[in-house]
Motif scaffolding. Structure first.
Motif, PDB file in Angstrom:
ATOM      1  N   SER A  28     -12.774   9.093  -6.913  1.00 27.72           N
ATOM      2  CA  SER A  28     -12.551   9.446  -5.439  1.00 27.72           C
ATOM      3  C   SER A  28     -12.725  10.951  -5.261  1.00 27.72           C
ATOM      4  O   SER A  28     -11.946  11.452  -5.826  1.00 27.72           O
ATOM      5  CB  SER A  28     -10.970   9.062  -5.117  1.00 27.72           C
ATOM      6  N   GLN A  47       5.308   5.047  -2.860  1.00 31.12           N
ATOM      7  CA  GLN A  47       4.631   4.237  -3.661  1.00 31.12           C
ATOM      8  C   GLN A  47       5.393   2.985  -3.811  1.00 31.12           C
ATOM      9  O   GLN A  47       6.465   2.940  -4.346  1.00 31.12           O
ATOM     10  CB  GLN A  47       4.185   4.800  -4.832  1.00 31.12           C
ATOM     11  N   SER A  70     -10.381   3.386  -5.704  1.00 28.33           N
ATOM     12  CA  SER A  70     -11.682   2.865  -6.295  1.00 28.33           C
ATOM     13  C   SER A  70     -11.685   1.275  -5.760  1.00 28.33           C
ATOM     14  O   SER A  70     -12.779   0.882  -5.324  1.00 28.33           O
ATOM     15  CB  SER A  70     -11.587   2.706  -7.817  1.00 28.33           C
ATOM     16  N   ASP A 108      -3.952  -6.336  -9.527  1.00 27.99           N
ATOM     17  CA  ASP A 108      -3.357  -5.065  -9.982  1.00 27.99           C
ATOM     18  C   ASP A 108      -4.033  -4.877 -11.474  1.00 27.99           C
ATOM     19  O   ASP A 108      -3.558  -4.247 -12.268  1.00 27.99           O
ATOM     20  CB  ASP A 108      -1.894  -5.322 -10.285  1.00 27.99           C
ATOM     21  N   TRP A 109      -5.322  -4.998 -11.543  1.00 24.13           N
ATOM     22  CA  TRP A 109      -6.209  -4.722 -12.683  1.00 24.13           C
ATOM     23  C   TRP A 109      -5.453  -5.400 -14.053  1.00 24.13           C
ATOM     24  O   TRP A 109      -5.867  -4.933 -15.142  1.00 24.13           O
ATOM     25  CB  TRP A 109      -6.154  -3.023 -13.117  1.00 24.13           C
ATOM     26  N   ASP A 168       0.908  -1.189  -0.071  1.00 24.32           N
ATOM     27  CA  ASP A 168       0.032   0.141   0.086  1.00 24.32           C
ATOM     28  C   ASP A 168       1.091   1.169   0.007  1.00 24.32           C
ATOM     29  O   ASP A 168       1.964   1.326   0.328  1.00 24.32           O
ATOM     30  CB  ASP A 168      -0.891   0.015   1.210  1.00 24.32           C
ATOM     31  N   ASP A 210      -5.842   6.443 -15.380  1.00 16.16           N
ATOM     32  CA  ASP A 210      -4.868   5.854 -14.391  1.00 16.16           C
ATOM     33  C   ASP A 210      -4.381   4.672 -15.539  1.00 16.16           C
ATOM     34  O   ASP A 210      -3.136   4.205 -15.432  1.00 16.16           O
ATOM     35  CB  ASP A 210      -4.992   5.031 -13.302  1.00 16.16           C
ATOM     36  N   GLN A 256      -5.308  -2.757  -7.672  1.00 20.13           N
ATOM     37  CA  GLN A 256      -3.984  -2.637  -7.217  1.00 20.13           C
ATOM     38  C   GLN A 256      -4.015  -1.793  -5.910  1.00 20.13           C
ATOM     39  O   GLN A 256      -4.746  -1.290  -5.423  1.00 20.13           O
ATOM     40  CB  GLN A 256      -3.244  -1.578  -8.003  1.00 20.13           C
ATOM     41  N   ASN A 273      -5.117   1.587  -4.372  1.00 22.75           N
ATOM     42  CA  ASN A 273      -6.060   2.504  -5.271  1.00 22.75           C
ATOM     43  C   ASN A 273      -7.363   2.587  -4.774  1.00 22.75           C
ATOM     44  O   ASN A 273      -8.199   1.824  -4.226  1.00 22.75           O
ATOM     45  CB  ASN A 273      -6.125   1.477  -6.649  1.00 22.75           C
ATOM     46  N   ILE A 309      -4.475   8.375  -9.008  1.00 18.81           N
ATOM     47  CA  ILE A 309      -4.180   7.174  -8.357  1.00 18.81           C
ATOM     48  C   ILE A 309      -3.913   7.162  -6.955  1.00 18.81           C
ATOM     49  O   ILE A 309      -4.175   6.348  -6.189  1.00 18.81           O
ATOM     50  CB  ILE A 309      -2.701   6.617  -9.154  1.00 18.81           C
ATOM     51  N   ASN A 310      -3.498   8.475  -6.493  1.00 19.82           N
ATOM     52  CA  ASN A 310      -3.352   8.746  -5.177  1.00 19.82           C
ATOM     53  C   ASN A 310      -3.767   9.940  -4.836  1.00 19.82           C
ATOM     54  O   ASN A 310      -3.335  10.981  -5.413  1.00 19.82           O
ATOM     55  CB  ASN A 310      -2.032   8.620  -4.743  1.00 19.82           C
ATOM     56  N   GLY A 327      -0.746   3.291 -14.950  1.00 20.54           N
ATOM     57  CA  GLY A 327      -0.527   2.912 -13.804  1.00 20.54           C
ATOM     58  C   GLY A 327       0.685   3.683 -12.897  1.00 20.54           C
ATOM     59  O   GLY A 327       0.868   3.470 -11.719  1.00 20.54           O
TER      60      GLY A 327
END
Lengths: 323, 318, 499, 345
Positions: D124, A244, D170, D197-198, A150, D36, D165, D168, D100-101, D75
């Motif tokens: 988000s 990350q 969502s 990870d999609w 995470d 993303d 992932q 993430n 993504i964040n 990604g």
């Protein structure tokens, strides 16, 4: 691996290297003109700032890769190492609250992976490709373990300063990269270590017989690359205000491409940091320009491959002319 | 005892793999279940195809980085042809032709222009990645329905997946080619010394081009199997993981990354080693995040072990 | 049927140098023809002409009385002529049979190799000559002697009847030598003809029917071995001396710098002892395989696997301490193989020269370009190296200039002991004179110098003292000016040693 | 840091005011969508819906020139930030960013607003953004979980969940919802949770491993339909026809497998629809229409009619809006028309 067994390419002389730089500058100019015609924003100070900042990490990693490739080696683990050392740094920061300890931890962690690479490559004389392929997987895994897969948000202003701050349009990371370029240039051109890097790549046996301890130098080269990966991790964390686990994915491919573009021989012994800087710049301009023009990401890949092949082909072509 | 020592050194990967299996079995008896063995046999097929192509390339002293993404590209060629014409056979022919052409270009650049294979195939990697997205309009997925894809993906004979049997057959073929034809001897000769190979009158360029074409063809097969199994293709799949696993498999199987030495059986055992490791990490409930750590460490350990064995062989030779 | 080859009136010049001057040379099947001569006498040039590697200026080659054209190695092998080089052209990972048939494999119907048949044919050949070797064994598991046998069998099986062997025994153990001679005798019996380049008198007089001596591109003696003597052959070898170099007379007064006592390494050298004084030039000489290079490696710290002691500046040296320690102790080494471990090909002349003593040009942690420039400029001038600039990459220089650079590295004032392996190998006369002068200058300065040389003229010209070696044993010692060249040659060549 | 925040907040305020005035004046509407990724089937549908809508709006309205483009961060957060920076420098009118964040984008939102760009946070919600476009991921996930409860038949029921992932937003929200829904009954056991990870290839090997590892697995649930394609194919190929699938996205090929098939439930997003909705939203902002700060995209649960009845009988809440397959397919195929130029004329 290919870099050792490939037939001795009759590669460029010193003039050839200058020629390569001229070609790169030419391509950079052409690309810039092209993109600025497609988009008037290309030449804005802001965009140049964005461009430079976005490739700052690639600059650092590629300079480290230049050292490695000058010794005739390769380091596939740098991208993973950026994630790993960033993880160590961020976790240290979070648990101790001290950004300085965080910095130190990140750089030391990067150096640790570098040392493992160096030990196997320099001491045991194993293939750099295989060793760093293994650490490529292991360092990424460790990063995932540290982060527990995470991301971790970072708010410490000191920790974020290097990667996140701008003076006007100028991100502070740019003068920092310039400083690193100067420092690494001094290291490479002005110290015994730098000479030994070339000597190791040019002829390991001779360097050994002359008492230059090439095996030990190899260890230090990989440690240096690891330290630069640690620095890159700090910049990355600053840029994205968080740690990350997937950061730096396939960064090593970009770095290798940039270094090759910059004229450093895969077999080692020949190349300069300036070439790498030009290589990264060309690469960065193209990526930036392709974003500006909204180019399909798949087409971007093809263009990357074509440029790599094109520049190398151009080399052989010009050498044929000379020979 | 000395004979055993030699036997062990020359086949260490077999012993290591079997020992690994034993350990996994002791931890989790399900590991040796028929179902699980069959799952492993299935999972290793695409890696195995990449590894087999890579084997000849590496023995000849080169490397082919383009073939992980290549398999994605070739899968998409299949999908596009199938999607447009509905013809499976045509799709397969297209994959074969296209992959051979791709390999031919790689080989030509390496053999005739004397470019390092590392650079040529790194560029090839990028180009394959890009093309895979460009040849499908808007990147939509294409479904691969029908008997053939089901056959490739699911058919079993004697409890083995057809695709695994195909892999084994290909390995057997490679074994014969490598050990019992001129071509195999020439690949070894080129990997040992291109100069001496030329002195012996071998057409080095032609052999090299052939090697890259074979690598691409294997990768084409991998693409077909990969996509049949998923039932659809789409660009953007990550083939590089496949490539790195494939290279790791042959190196662990005793192929010298510098070229000149390697055995097909060793490569096969290296493949089993990778397959077993991948599978066991899941089966033993090793958390996902630890997988890479284990895998990297195991490769590093295998390299270190090979180094120690090599040293002892040097000592014995003295 | 008897085959014979006749080379008649062969001339070959390289620029101003006349390498071959109207040479007549013949060889008859079923015989060994020994070809003898000092380095540079023209032996290898003659053999290269025969092998089609270089072209002749004039003269004819006849096979069985018919003139033939040999303009390429392929022409030569079509005439049944094969050369066995010291550096083998074998593929390590293929089997004996695989190598012998490489490029012309036998096949069953279809694409499959007929390994059994190939092995059988190889075995048949091996049996014919009483050799014991497994055709299925990979080359990498063979020793030098066995590799040589494979090379020879390969030549024989491609229908060669004339085999040129260049110092074939230099890398062989006693046992392998015995095998080789047995093999050669059987080949003779089968009607094979062998040109045998060697200096080993016992070998020559043991197996050769005819001996030919070359000197300065001419044939000075060609006799049946039964009708001449080892001493007579030695006497004719001595050639002209290098005229533009005169060794200055001097007396060695310096203290002992290096002491070697009872040095022994199995298969390489046995019980070797000597001193080197400061300012002294000690030359070790012998034939290839005499053990001198291994000895030098032990002294320089590259090899620690020996018995006995080496003392340097009064203190015992640790075996295998590595070159880094050696260099920091003031030792230097010029290796015999420039390209493998002598030069750094892509680097500039400057870097190549400055490397071993770089630490001395460091100011405040940073290299002082001017200090390096000074050292390098002086080194280039002192050695009269011809280079367009110190920036020139060394790989573009001639062999002689490369070698001078390998020397000029060690001109540092702190150097105390220098080991030179074949210091003038493969370089021209002018460069040689320069190199001799450099060596004398260093000695003058008080540097102790240990040289390995295979060239007798060079040995005599340079040495203050000479130690001759034969098969790892020291045979005799000569001190300037009491050099007896013929005696030296005889000692090196093992005259008087059992056949 | 505090002063920095105040400053950016002030700038943002000024920017957003300038933005609304500048937008209407020049007769052009430039929309950039930073996503993303671009490879998952949902992404592909989404991005092409967005492209089509841009074209349709541009043709439909003569008084405004509608332009735009999409970018894919593939990604990578670094890449996404770079793309956002470059885009802000381009000064489009509206930016949709599927961050993504979220935290990493706060400074950029302020910067964009200072340039007069309307920032719409996708999936988000962000307080600082001008608008947020959300999916109700938690609610949808809960619905999927509750459907599983209702259709599992009360027997012990083992399920494996494939996640997005790690980290993430969502994916995390969907997971949270699914687990919440499942927790409403006690017969369901989550035997495995793994991030794919999609990535469809990863989903394939995870499925393969699960099938061996859990011979009695009853269902596979996923946070995207992208996982369902390989999961269904692999299960069928291994002869495991008894496994149920719970999807998320509303991809047409997955919905098609609901009637009498093993796909039990899905969430009807439809990428195409979402892409069209973006352009409609941008156009409405351009026109100065009032829209809610958090725009919740309508995403009903999809069940087959009979399953819906079974579910209701098993206590599935009647107030959850459910589309049956036929309607869902209709919406998935043509639902975008709801957001076409006609909808705002």
């Amino acid at each position: 691996m290919a870099d050792i067994t490939a037939p001795q390419r009759r590669s460029f002389s010193l003039d050839g290297l200058t020629l390569r730089y001229a070609v790169l500058v030419g391509l950079i100019v052409i690309a810039s003109i092209g993109f600025s015609m497609a988009n008037e924003n290309f030449y804005s100070m802001t965009n140049i700032g964005i461009l430079l900042r976005s490739i700052s990490v690639l600059f650092l990693v590629s300079m480290g890769m230049t050292f490695v490739m000058l010794t005739g080696g390769i380091d596939l683990s740098v991208g993973s190492n950026v994630a790993f050392s960033g993880g160590v740094g961020v976790v240290t920061l979070v648990s101790t609250g001290s950004p300085w300890l965080g910095f130190a931890a990140a750089i030391l962690a990067g150096m640790a992976i570098g040392w493992i690479n160096g030990f196997f490559i320099g001491k045991l004389q194993l293939s750099a490709f295989m060793v760093t392929l293994a650490t490529f997987a292991a360092a990424r895994g460790l990063a995932l373990v540290i982060y527990d897969a995470d991301s971790i948000n970072v708010h410490d202003p000191v920790f974020l300063w290097l990667g996140g701050t701008s003076w006007g349009n100028l991100p502070v990371v740019i003068p920092f990269v310039a400083l690193m370029f100067v420092a690494l240039s001094i290291l490479l051109y002005k110290t015994t270590f730098g000479r030994d890097v070339y000597a190791t790549g040019s002829n390991f046996n001779t360097a050994f017989v002359l008492g230059r301890q090439p095996g030990r130098k190899l260890i230090w080269v990989y440690v240096l690359t690891g330290a630069l990966a640690g620095l890159s991790a700090i910049i990355t964390v600053g840029r994205v205000s968080s740690g990350q686990p997937w950061t730096g994915l396939y960064l090593e491919f970009d770095a290798i491409t940039a270094v090759i573009l910059g004229g450093t021989a895969l077999a080692g012994g020949r190349g300069k940091l300036l070439g790498t800087i030009l290589g990264v710049l060309l690469y960065g301009i193209i990526i930036n320009g392709l974003v500006l023009t909204g180019t399909n990401p798949y087409l971007q890949s093809v263009i990357k491959g074509a440029i790599l092949l094109g520049v190398v082909l151009l080399d052989t072509y010009t050498q044929r002319g000379k020979a | 005892m000395q004979d055993f020592g030699k036997l062990f050194r020359e086949n260490n990967i077999i012993f290591v793999t079997l020992a690994l299996c034993l350990v996994f079995f002791l931890i989790s008896p399900r590991f040796l279940s028929v179902d699980n063995m069959s799952a492993i046999s299935r999972q290793i097929v695409p890696i195995g195809l990449i590894a087999l192509g890579q084997f000849f390339v590496v023995v000849s002293g080169n490397i082919d980085l383009s073939m992980g993404m290549g398999s994605v590209l070739f899968a998409i060629v299949l999908g596009v042809i199938f999607g447009v014409t509905g013809g499976v056979a045509l799709g397969i022919v297209a994959v074969i032709v296209f992959s051979l052409a791709f390999g031919f270009v790689n080989g030509l650049l390496v053999a005739k222009l004397k470019l390092p294979s590392f650079i040529v195939t790194l560029a090839g990697l990028f180009i394959a990645q890009g093309l895979s997205g460009l040849i499908i309009p808007r990147g939509q997925q294409i479904f691969l329905m029908g008997g053939f894809f089901r056959f490739v993906g699911a058919e079993k004979y004697f409890g083995f997946y057809a695709s695994f049997l195909f892999l084994v057959a290909l390995f057997a073929l490679a074994y014969v080619v490598y050990n019992h034809t001129r071509w195999g001897a020439y690949v070894i000769a080129i990997g040992n010394s291109e100069e001496n190979a030329k002195l012996a009158g071998i057409n080095v360029d032609r052999v090299k081009i052939g090697i890259f074409m074979f690598s691409a063809l294997c990768s084409g097969f991998a693409g077909v199997i990969l996509s049949s199994r998923m039932g659809f293709v789409q660009p953007g799949l990550d083939g590089n993981g496949l490539l790195l696993d494939g290279i790791a498999a042959i190196i662990i199987g005793g192929t010298l990354i510098l070229g000149g030495r390697g055995t097909v059986t060793g490569a096969f055992w290296g493949l089993l080693f990778i397959g077993v490791t991948n599978n066991a990490l899941n089966l033993l409930n090793v958390t996902d995040v630890w997988h890479q750590v284990f895998k990297g460490s195991i490769i590093l350990a295998a390299l270190g072990a090979n180094y120690v064995l090599w040293q002892s062989r040097q000592a014995e030779a003295q | 049927m008897k085959n014979r080859i006749d080379m008649k009136g062969i001339d070959k010049s390289f620029f101003a140098t006349r390498a071959l001057n109207n040479v007549d040379f013949s060889c008859v099947s079923g015989e060994v023809h020994a070809l003898v001569g000092l380095n540079g006498a023209g032996k290898s040039t003659l053999m290269k002409v025969l092998g089609g590697v270089i072209s002749r200026d004039s003269g004819t080659i006849e096979v069985n009385g018919t003139p033939v054209e040999i303009n390429s190695p392929a022409d030569a092998s079509a005439q049944g002529i094969s050369m066995i080089h010291q550096e083998y052209s074998l593929i390590n990972e293929l089997t004996v049979a695989g190598n012998i048939f490489l490029g012309r494999e036998l096949r069953k119907s279809g694409p499959f190799l007929d390994k059994k048949e190939m092995a059988r044919q190889v075995k048949e050949q091996l049996d014919r000559f009483g050799l014991d070797l497994d055709p299925y064994k990979p080359i990498r598991e063979l020793n030098s002697g066995e590799k040589q046998i494979v090379e020879i069998i390969r030549a024989l099986m491609s229908d060669s009847w004339l085999i040129v062997m260049d110092e074939p025994t230099s890398a062989l153990s006693e046992e392998d030598k015995g095998r080789l001679f047995e093999f050669i005798r059987r080949m003779k019996a089968e009607g094979i003809s062998i040109i045998y380049i060697s200096h080993h008198m016992p070998e020559i007089f043991g197996i050769a029917e005819q001996v030919t001596v070359m000197r300065d591109g001419q044939i000075v003696l060609s006799e049946r071995t039964a009708e001449t003597t080892e001493d007579a052959v030695i006497a004719t070898m001595t050639g002209t001396e290098l005229e533009n170099f005169v060794k200055p007379h001097k007396e060695i007064l310096g203290e002992v710098l290096v002491n070697v006592a009872g040095l022994t390494k199995n298969e390489a050298y046995q019980d070797i002892s000597f001193d080197v004084h400061r300012g002294e030039i000690l030359v070790l000489t012998g034939l290839r395989g005499c053990g001198a290079p291994e000895l030098a490696k032990a002294i320089f710290g590259l090899d620690g696997d020996y018995n006995g002691t080496i003392t340097y500046r009064g203190a015992a040296l640790k075996p295998g301490r590595g070159p880094a320690v050696a260099v920091s102790d003031g030792m230097g080494l010029v290796t015999e193989n420039r390209d493998k471990n002598g030069i750094l090909p892509q680097l500039s002349v400057r870097d190549n020269i400055a490397l071993p003593f770089l630490e001395k040009s460091v100011k405040a942690g940073v290299l002082d370009g001017r200090a390096i420039e000074k050292v390098v400029t002086k080194a280039i001038a002192d050695t009269s190296t011809k280079t367009s600039s110190p920036n020139q990459e060394i790989r573009f220089l001639s062999g002689g200039n490369k070698q001078k650079i390998c020397f000029s590295r060690w001109l540092d004032p702190d150097l105390e002991f220098l080991i030179l392996l074949e210091p003038t190998r493969g370089i021209d006369v002018h460069a040689k004179a320069d190199i001799y002068r450099i060596i004398e200058d260093l000695a003058e300065r008080g540097v102790g110098i240990l040289i390995l040389s295979y060239e007798i003229d060079e040995v005599i010209m340079l040495a203050d003292r000479v130690i001759t070696l034969y098969q790892g044993q020291s045979v005799s010692e000569f001190t300037y000016p009491n050099f007896d060249k013929d005696q030296m040659l005889a000692d090196i060549a093992g005259v008087g040693q059992p056949h | 840091m505090n002063t920095f925040k105040k400053l950016t907040a002030g700038l943002a305020l000024a920017g957003s005011m300038m933005g609304t005035t500048a937008l209407a004046a020049d007769g052009t509407l430039d929309v950039v969508f930073i996503n993303d990724g671009h490879v998952a089937p949902y992404h592909v549908a989404w991005l092409s819906g967005f492209e089509d809508a841009l074209k349709a709006y541009d043709e439909a309205f003569d008084d405004v020139k509608v332009t735009g483009r999409w970018l894919s961060a593939e990604g990578s957060l670094e890449k996404m930030i770079q793309q956002a920076e470059v885009t802000i420098n381009e000064k489009p009118d509206v930016m949709f960013v599927n961050a993504i964040n979220v935290d990493a984008f706060e400074p950029l939102v302020a910067k964009a607003q200072a340039e007069g760009i309307t920032w719409i946070a996708v999936h988000s919600p962000m307080d600082s953004a001008d608008y947020s476009f959300t999916l109700g991921d938690v609610v949808n996930g809960t619905n999927q979980g509750m459907a599983m409860c209702a259709l599992s038949g009360g027997e012990p029921y083992k399920v494996g969940i494939m996640l997005g992932q790690a980290g993430n937003p969502s994916g995390e929200a969907r997971r949270e919802g699914i687990l919440k829904g499942i927790s409403t009954c006690d017969n369901i056991e989550v035997v495995a949770e793994q991030p794919a990870d999609w990535d469809t290839v990863k989903a394939q090997s995870i499925t393969e491993n699960w099938l061996t590892q859990f011979p009695d697995l009853d269902a596979i649930s996923g946070v995207t339909d992208g996982y369902m394609y390989p999961a269904i194919a692999v299960s069928q190929n291994s002869g495991r026809t008894d496994i149920d699938f719970y999807g998320y996205d509303g991809d047409i090929p997955i919905i098609q497998q609901m009637e009498g098939g093993n796909v039990k439930a899905d969430i009807l997003l439809s990428g195409t629809r979402e892409g069209w909705n973006f352009v409609q939203m941008a156009y409405r902002i351009y026109k100065g229409e009032e829209i809610e700060k958090v725009y919740d995209f309508f995403t009903p649960l999809v069940l087959s009619k009979e399953n819906h009845e079974i579910a209701l009988a098993n206590g599935f809440p009647a107030d959850v809006q459910v589309y049956h397959v036929e309607d869902a397919l209709e919406v998935a195929a043509k639902g975008y028309l709801e957001f076409g130029p006609d909808s705002v004329k």
